[in-house]
Design a protein around this motif. Structure first.
Motif, PDB file in Angstrom:
ATOM      1  N   ARG A  21       0.866  -1.174   0.000  1.00 14.73           N
ATOM      2  CA  ARG A  21       0.000   0.000   0.000  1.00 14.73           C
ATOM      3  C   ARG A  21       0.910   1.234   0.000  1.00 14.73           C
ATOM      4  NH1 ARG A  21      -2.844  -3.158  -1.493  1.00 14.73           N
ATOM      5  NH2 ARG A  21      -4.901  -3.846  -0.786  1.00 14.73           N
ATOM      6  N   CYS A  22       1.539   1.460  -1.129  1.00 10.10           N
ATOM      7  CA  CYS A  22       2.558   2.512  -1.202  1.00 10.10           C
ATOM      8  C   CYS A  22       1.941   3.909  -1.191  1.00 10.10           C
ATOM      9  CB  CYS A  22       3.398   2.337  -2.464  1.00 10.10           C
ATOM     10  SG  CYS A  22       4.393   0.839  -2.466  1.00 10.10           S
ATOM     11  N   ARG A  23       2.536   4.772  -0.385  1.00  8.13           N
ATOM     12  CA  ARG A  23       2.046   6.139  -0.261  1.00  8.13           C
ATOM     13  C   ARG A  23       2.367   6.987  -1.487  1.00  8.13           C
ATOM     14  NH1 ARG A  23       0.596   7.587   4.918  1.00  8.13           N
ATOM     15  NH2 ARG A  23       0.698   5.861   6.387  1.00  8.13           N
ATOM     16  N   HIS A  24       3.261   6.505  -2.335  1.00 11.16           N
ATOM     17  CA  HIS A  24       3.627   7.263  -3.530  1.00 11.16           C
ATOM     18  C   HIS A  24       2.982   6.709  -4.785  1.00 11.16           C
ATOM     19  CE1 HIS A  24       6.527   4.014  -2.778  1.00 11.16           C
ATOM     20  NE2 HIS A  24       6.527   3.848  -4.087  1.00 11.16           N
ATOM     21  N   CYS A  25       2.133   5.677  -4.667  1.00 13.21           N
ATOM     22  CA  CYS A  25       1.549   5.030  -5.842  1.00 13.21           C
ATOM     23  C   CYS A  25       0.436   5.892  -6.434  1.00 13.21           C
ATOM     24  CB  CYS A  25       0.994   3.660  -5.454  1.00 13.21           C
ATOM     25  SG  CYS A  25       0.230   2.770  -6.838  1.00 13.21           S
ATOM     26  N   TYR A  26       0.376   5.967  -7.755  1.00  6.87           N
ATOM     27  CA  TYR A  26      -0.664   6.775  -8.386  1.00  6.87           C
ATOM     28  C   TYR A  26      -2.053   6.164  -8.216  1.00  6.87           C
ATOM     29  CZ  TYR A  26       0.640   3.550 -12.187  1.00  6.87           C
ATOM     30  OH  TYR A  26       0.950   2.438 -12.933  1.00  6.87           O
ATOM     31  N   HIS A  27      -2.131   4.869  -7.825  1.00  5.85           N
ATOM     32  CA  HIS A  27      -3.435   4.273  -7.528  1.00  5.85           C
ATOM     33  C   HIS A  27      -3.916   4.642  -6.127  1.00  5.85           C
ATOM     34  CE1 HIS A  27      -3.909   2.015 -11.151  1.00  5.85           C
ATOM     35  NE2 HIS A  27      -2.785   1.349 -10.996  1.00  5.85           N
ATOM     36  N   LEU A  28      -3.005   4.920  -5.223  1.00  4.15           N
ATOM     37  CA  LEU A  28      -3.316   5.287  -3.839  1.00  4.15           C
ATOM     38  C   LEU A  28      -4.326   4.350  -3.181  1.00  4.15           C
ATOM     39  CD1 LEU A  28      -1.845   7.990  -4.691  1.00  4.15           C
ATOM     40  CD2 LEU A  28      -3.259   9.085  -2.982  1.00  4.15           C
ATOM     41  N   ASP A  29      -4.088   3.068  -3.304  1.00  7.94           N
ATOM     42  CA  ASP A  29      -5.007   2.087  -2.743  1.00  7.94           C
ATOM     43  C   ASP A  29      -5.065   2.131  -1.215  1.00  7.94           C
ATOM     44  OD1 ASP A  29      -5.599   1.250  -5.244  1.00  7.94           O
ATOM     45  OD2 ASP A  29      -4.252  -0.468  -5.244  1.00  7.94           O
ATOM     46  N   PHE A  30      -4.007   2.673  -0.598  1.00  7.95           N
ATOM     47  CA  PHE A  30      -4.021   2.694   0.864  1.00  7.95           C
ATOM     48  C   PHE A  30      -5.049   3.704   1.382  1.00  7.95           C
ATOM     49  CE2 PHE A  30      -1.353   6.341   0.127  1.00  7.95           C
ATOM     50  CZ  PHE A  30      -1.494   7.153   1.234  1.00  7.95           C
ATOM     51  N   ILE A  31      -5.471   4.621   0.524  1.00  9.43           N
ATOM     52  CA  ILE A  31      -6.514   5.579   0.906  1.00  9.43           C
ATOM     53  C   ILE A  31      -7.887   5.075   0.462  1.00  9.43           C
ATOM     54  CG2 ILE A  31      -7.458   7.878   0.405  1.00  9.43           C
ATOM     55  CD1 ILE A  31      -4.672   8.964   0.403  1.00  9.43           C
ATOM     56  N   ASP A 122      13.322   1.308   7.939  1.00  6.07           N
ATOM     57  CA  ASP A 122      12.131   1.995   8.454  1.00  6.07           C
ATOM     58  C   ASP A 122      11.426   2.791   7.363  1.00  6.07           C
ATOM     59  OD1 ASP A 122      12.597   0.979  11.007  1.00  6.07           O
ATOM     60  OD2 ASP A 122      13.808   2.711  11.612  1.00  6.07           O
ATOM     61  N   VAL A 123      12.196   3.466   6.528  1.00  6.09           N
ATOM     62  CA  VAL A 123      11.602   4.271   5.445  1.00  6.09           C
ATOM     63  C   VAL A 123      10.949   3.357   4.410  1.00  6.09           C
ATOM     64  CG1 VAL A 123      12.071   5.953   3.620  1.00  6.09           C
ATOM     65  CG2 VAL A 123      13.265   6.126   5.816  1.00  6.09           C
ATOM     66  N   TYR A 124      11.618   2.262   4.078  1.00  7.56           N
ATOM     67  CA  TYR A 124      11.055   1.300   3.128  1.00  7.56           C
ATOM     68  C   TYR A 124       9.713   0.772   3.644  1.00  7.56           C
ATOM     69  CZ  TYR A 124      10.816  -2.728  -0.058  1.00  7.56           C
ATOM     70  OH  TYR A 124      10.424  -3.641  -1.004  1.00  7.56           O
ATOM     71  N   SER A 125       9.676   0.393   4.910  1.00 10.31           N
ATOM     72  CA  SER A 125       8.451  -0.139   5.498  1.00 10.31           C
ATOM     73  C   SER A 125       7.343   0.910   5.501  1.00 10.31           C
ATOM     74  CB  SER A 125       8.722  -0.634   6.922  1.00 10.31           C
ATOM     75  OG  SER A 125       7.542  -1.115   7.533  1.00 10.31           O
ATOM     76  N   PHE A 126       7.692   2.140   5.874  1.00 10.21           N
ATOM     77  CA  PHE A 126       6.694   3.210   5.924  1.00 10.21           C
ATOM     78  C   PHE A 126       6.150   3.512   4.538  1.00 10.21           C
ATOM     79  CE2 PHE A 126       5.662   7.727   5.466  1.00 10.21           C
ATOM     80  CZ  PHE A 126       4.670   7.862   6.430  1.00 10.21           C
ATOM     81  N   MET A 127       7.041   3.616   3.533  1.00 15.95           N
ATOM     82  CA  MET A 127       6.634   3.992   2.179  1.00 15.95           C
ATOM     83  C   MET A 127       5.784   2.912   1.508  1.00 15.95           C
ATOM     84  SD  MET A 127       7.766   7.067   1.348  1.00 15.95           S
ATOM     85  CE  MET A 127       7.828   7.086  -0.440  1.00 15.95           C
ATOM     86  N   THR A 128       6.027   1.660   1.856  1.00 15.69           N
ATOM     87  CA  THR A 128       5.313   0.557   1.194  1.00 15.69           C
ATOM     88  C   THR A 128       4.141   0.026   2.003  1.00 15.69           C
ATOM     89  OG1 THR A 128       6.835  -1.064   2.155  1.00 15.69           O
ATOM     90  CG2 THR A 128       7.394  -0.188  -0.030  1.00 15.69           C
ATOM     91  N   GLY A 129       3.963   0.561   3.188  1.00 13.71           N
ATOM     92  CA  GLY A 129       2.870   0.064   4.022  1.00 13.71           C
ATOM     93  C   GLY A 129       3.173  -1.262   4.669  1.00 13.71           C
TER      94      GLY A 129
END
Length: 438
Positions: A21-31, A122-129
């Motif tokens: 659930r990447c915060r930078h993905c153009y699909h923004l599935d995490f939202i 930590d950054v990898y985990s945060f960015m990828t959910g």
């Protein structure tokens, strides 16, 4: 821009599911969680058949995360390669296994674009959910050891911009040769404006890419088109990969969703037809506006780089301004005089004893008015339209190569110093249709 009856390349989204659930993905599935539109394998393969029948030169297998459906990915790659379609795979790599990689390579997968938002755990985990960077690095080492062609793409927003050099060094140490840093674009329906980079931050990325190129001896890139006017003059006149990039949405590429819906690109939610129901030529005609200047910002009209830029990303611009013709957030003033000498420079000298070798990669299809679209590079890069006479000459070259130019003039029934003969050979060499060996 050549007048095409169909696109050159297709992005085929075989799934909309993803393990991240990447915060930078153009699909923004995490939202915005959604109900999947995934189709049975046979329907996706039917889409691939439509792509082959249309004479498409290159396909990108993407998603979602395509390795969620790895068996389908294997089938699609094999089918495309059997039909002379170049194939790349976009992946976060976490779901790859030895059997799948072996299958991909055995069936001729041309390249992979592998996403890595940071090497810091930590950054990898945060960015990828919740992704695990140790697992990722283990998979990446396997890719390197097997000599599969690939590039790393680090999509950057304000959360990970401070980790670019650290990530590049870690990638270099593993054996990565091509490292890209791509500023995060905006999702049209849920724009993440608070984490969008400023112009100054984008310029800092460019500076860091130059450092990576010079200090780490890596090839560098930006895998999306950003406005040319943000680049310093010395970068504009360089031969760096990202200088050549411009938006190709609806101009040479389309995206086909997992349900068959066709859009100008994967960032654009507008649907123009369905590949299972509509002739691709008709859908392509509906996208005509994307091949005009009607969606470029007014500010770009007087810019000398406009036809090599198209005003950056129109979807990011619309998300930023609510107007498809709005300014890309990273635009500066129009460029008064733009001529990239590094890209235009050609110093090819021909000799009678020069040997001509035909490219191992060759794509072609017939277009309108007895013309042909040809390319000798993966995914149809640098494709060009030629008339019937030149196409016939090129096919003859393919059959008799390798051949010296001295012998070729006998076949062509012309003089070595003939201006048209020299011009054609230099043109074909500039497009990598042929390679010259003195």
């Amino acid at each position: 821009m050549p007048i095409l009856t169909k696109p050159i390349n297709v992005q085929l989204e075989i799934t909309d599911k993803c393990n991240f659930r990447c915060r930078h993905c153009y699909h923004l599935d995490f939202i915005c969680p959604h109900t999947s539109n995934d189709q049975p394998d046979d329907k996706v393969i039917a889409m691939a058949k439509k792509i082959v029948e249309a004479g498409i030169f290159g396909a990108v297998i993407t998603g979602g995360e395509p390795l969620v459906r790895k068996n389908l990915a294997k089938k699609i790659i094999k089918y495309f390669k059997q039909n002379n379609v170049d194939v790349s795979l976009n992946t976060n790599l976490q779901l790859i296994d030895a059997e799948t990689l072996d299958d991909f390579m055995a069936n001729g997968l041309d390249s992979m674009l592998i996403s890595c938002p940071a090497i810091n755990p930590d950054v990898y985990s945060f960015m990828t959910g919740g992704g695990n960077v140790t697992r990722f690095l283990s998979k990446l080492k396997t890719i390197v050891e097997n000599k599969q062609r690939f590039a790393i793409n680090m999509v950057v927003n304000r959360h990970n911009i401070d980790y670019i050099k650290e990530t590049a060094i870690g990638m270099r140490d593993i054996g990565v040769k091509v490292f890209g840093v791509t500023p995060m674009g905006l999702n049209l329906e849920n724009p993440d404006l608070k984490n969008l980079l400023t112009k100054q931050q984008v310029v800092s990325i460019i500076e860091e890419l130059i450092w990576i190129k010079d200090k780490l001896s890596m090839e560098v890139d930006i895998f999306e088109a950003i406005p040319k006017c943000i680049f310093p003059d010395w970068i504009l006149n360089s031969n760096l990969r990202f200088i050549k990039r411009k938006c190709q949405a609806g101009k040479t590429i389309i995206s086909v969703a997992n349900n068959g819906n066709i859009r100008p690109c994967s960032h654009n939610p507008d649907v123009y037809g369905n590949i299972l129901n509509d002739p691709l030529e008709r859908v392509w005609e509906r996208m005509q506006v994307w091949r005009t200047n009607n969606i470029m910002p007014n500010q770009c009209v007087g810019c000398t780089a406009a036809n090599k830029c198209y005003g950056g990303c129109r979807i990011t611009a619309k998300a930023f301004t609510a107007d498809i013709r709005g300014n890309d957030p990273w635009m500066n003033a129009p460029i008064v005089a733009y001529q990239n000498e590094a890209l235009n420079k050609q110093n090819v000298i021909l000799y009678p004893q020069t040997t001509l070798h035909f490219s191992k990669i060759f794509h072609w299809r017939k277009e309108k008015d007895n013309t042909y679209l040809i390319s000798s590079e993966r995914s149809g890069r640098r494709a060009m339209l030629v008339n019937n006479q030149l196409f016939g000459f090129i096919k003859t070259l393919r059959d008799i190569s390798p051949i010296t130019l001295n012998n070729l003039i006998g076949v062509a029934e012309c003089n070595f110093n003939d201006a048209d003969f020299q011009r054609v050979i230099k043109l074909l060499a500039s497009k990598n249709i042929v390679f010259l060996q003195s």
